[in-house]
Design an enzyme around this catalytic site. Structure first.
Site, PDB file in Angstrom:
ATOM      1  N   GLU A  86       0.833  -1.201   0.000  1.00  0.00           N
ATOM      2  CA  GLU A  86       0.000   0.000   0.000  1.00  0.00           C
ATOM      3  C   GLU A  86       0.868   1.252   0.000  1.00  0.00           C
ATOM      4  OE1 GLU A  86      -1.669   1.305   3.928  1.00  0.00           O
ATOM      5  OE2 GLU A  86      -1.562  -0.836   4.375  1.00  0.00           O
ATOM      6  N   CYS A 118      -3.207  -3.644   4.394  1.00  0.00           N
ATOM      7  CA  CYS A 118      -2.211  -4.656   4.772  1.00  0.00           C
ATOM      8  C   CYS A 118      -2.509  -6.042   4.214  1.00  0.00           C
ATOM      9  CB  CYS A 118      -2.114  -4.744   6.294  1.00  0.00           C
ATOM     10  SG  CYS A 118      -1.810  -3.159   7.097  1.00  0.00           S
ATOM     11  N   HIS A 259      -1.536 -10.999  11.468  1.00  0.00           N
ATOM     12  CA  HIS A 259      -1.185  -9.627  11.114  1.00  0.00           C
ATOM     13  C   HIS A 259      -1.008  -8.857  12.418  1.00  0.00           C
ATOM     14  CE1 HIS A 259      -1.006  -5.696   9.446  1.00  0.00           C
ATOM     15  NE2 HIS A 259      -2.156  -5.332   9.968  1.00  0.00           N
TER      16      HIS A 259
END
Length: 456
Positions: A86, A118, A259
């Protein structure tokens, strides 16, 4: 007709993070916040960052070139290459196209970039696996690059930054096998974290709402995964940890990677999965000490309820240390790599845990990207990962980095802010801080074309 590829998954991993970091204890002092706010409250120890000498192109070039070199991969053996990021430098030209200079005459390589906060790296992994499984596959391997430079404006979010990139070699006969058909996905429209201002590297963030979105996405993706797993019902869902009186559904995963916006959120999220097991089987002896009223709690309330959080964090404390903590060693020492975060977690796990303790084991993995997109998937270790662990060499590489004071970090954030979207620009950062074999920016010309060198 030739047989279809088997045991598709990850065959090699390369990880890149910058050579310098800021210590979160020192950052707490510099920011004038209470001791432990970043280190205990967020679970962060150190944070990687870079000045204007590095960008997403240099990160991706470094990670990919090192993957090819360290595993002796023939560039002609790659038929698919996709990048998840990103960190955008161009609204049209892909990072993947920049990487093509590493592949010489091999121009027959599918894939471009995939973007959603993400989550882009995970979507690229899915695309790579799908390509190998498809009729389009030509017998070659795929590469996925996932990485970002996570920067925030001054304030509460700045210590949750980070930087790094992961390169994955994907193909058949892999030692880290993606379990076929076992994915659960959750997609929704949300403004929890987004970057509408293309003149800035900084996002707009609603922190509390984003954590809420993350938790909801974890719940939904895990439920979807469990439903898929139950449908398979082929005897492969055995529990490898615990006996009948102590096991839960969570125990079918020997290790887990998440994550990692912050390591504290990872700890809470692992506990959240045990809460799901409780709701599914509250009468299990495992949950004998759990307050019965938690079973009937309103779902929305459960997302932020401190009793739920504390109860299941306590119940998972030992398992977290054994099964999840190895996967957050990169995150706590480098911060959030955005698209690279969950995959650096897998790299951390492979590097930290002994090969003998990994063979035959299952790894659960949760990926989240704001906006939002999330998936829960799983891998099985099918052979030795010693080579990958040796190449990654994460603990010693983390140890060899250079600490810089928060004042310098602050100055470098300002330097990046000034350099963003500039043309006819020469970077001001010191190239001597960059490690050998690393790509770095030397010039941006008056047409915005970027030039790089490799540190000798």
């Amino acid at each position: 007709m030739s047989s279809r590829p088997q045991n598709i998954g990850i065959k090699a991993i390369e990880l890149y993070f910058p050579s310098q970091y800021v210590d979160q204890v020192e950052l707490e002092k510099f920011d004038g916040v209470s001791a432990g706010k970043y280190t205990i409250g967020l679970g962060q120890t150190k944070m990687s960052f870079c000045d204007d000498r590095e960008d997403i192109y240099s990160f991706a070039l470094t990670a990919t070139s090192k993957l090819l070199k360290n595993y002796n991969i023939d560039p002609n053996s790659i038929g698919f290459l996709e990048v998840g990021t990103e960190t955008l430098l161009d609204k049209s030209k892909s990072v993947k196209s920049v990487l093509m200079q590493l592949f010489g005459d091999n121009t027959n390589i599918e894939g471009v970039d995939t973007i959603n906060a993400c989550y882009g790296g995970t979507n690229a992994v899915f695309n790579a696996i799908n390509w190998v499984e498809s009729s389009a596959w030509d017998g070659r391997d795929a590469i996925v690059v996932a990485g970002d430079i996570a920067l925030y404006a001054k304030g509460n979010a700045r210590p949750t930054g980070g930087a790094g990139a992961v390169a994955l070699l994907i193909g058949p006969n892999a030692p880290i096998v993606a379990e076929p058909g076992l994915r659960g996905t959750y997609m929704q429209h949300a403004y929890d974290f987004y970057k509408p201002d293309l003149t800035s590297e900084y996002p707009y963030v609603d922190g509390h709402y984003s954590v809420n979105c993350y938790s909801k996405a974890l719940d939904a993706a895990y439920r979807a995964y469990c439903k898929r797993e139950a449908k398979q019902a082929n005897g492969t869902n055995g529990v490898t940890n615990g006996d009948a009186s102590t096991k839960t559904g969570l125990d079918r995963f020997d290790y887990m990677a998440f994550h990692s916006p912050t390591c504290k959120l990872v700890q809470k999220s692992y506990a959240r999965l045990l809460y799901h097991d409780y709701l599914a089987n509250a009468d299990s002896p495992v949950f004998a000490e759990v307050a019965p009223e938690l079973r009937d709690m309103d779902y929305e309330k459960s997302l932020t309820d401190k009793v739920v959080e504390k109860t299941f964090m306590t119940l998972t404390k030992k398992r977290f240390q054994e099964r999840v903590n190895p996967a957050i060693q990169v995150a706590t020492n480098c911060g959030n790599m955005y698209c690279g975060s969950v995959w650096s977690g897998l790299a951390s796990l492979i590097s930290v845990v002994d090969n003998k303790d990994l063979e035959g084991k299952r790894i659960g993995l949760f990926s989240y990207g704001s906006g939002l997109a999330a998936s829960f998937l799983s891998f099985r270790i099918n052979g030795s990962v010693d080579k990958i662990s040796d190449v990654l060499n994460i603990p010693s590489r983390l140890e060899s980095r250079r600490a810089v004071p928060p004042e310098t970090y602050d100055q470098m954030c300002d330097l990046r802010k000034q350099a963003h979207l500039q043309k006819d620009y020469t970077p001001k950062g010191d190239p001597s801080t960059i490690l050998p074999g690393t790509y770095y920016l030397t010039k941006v010309d008056d047409m915005f074309k970027r030039e790089y060198a490799i540190k000798e």
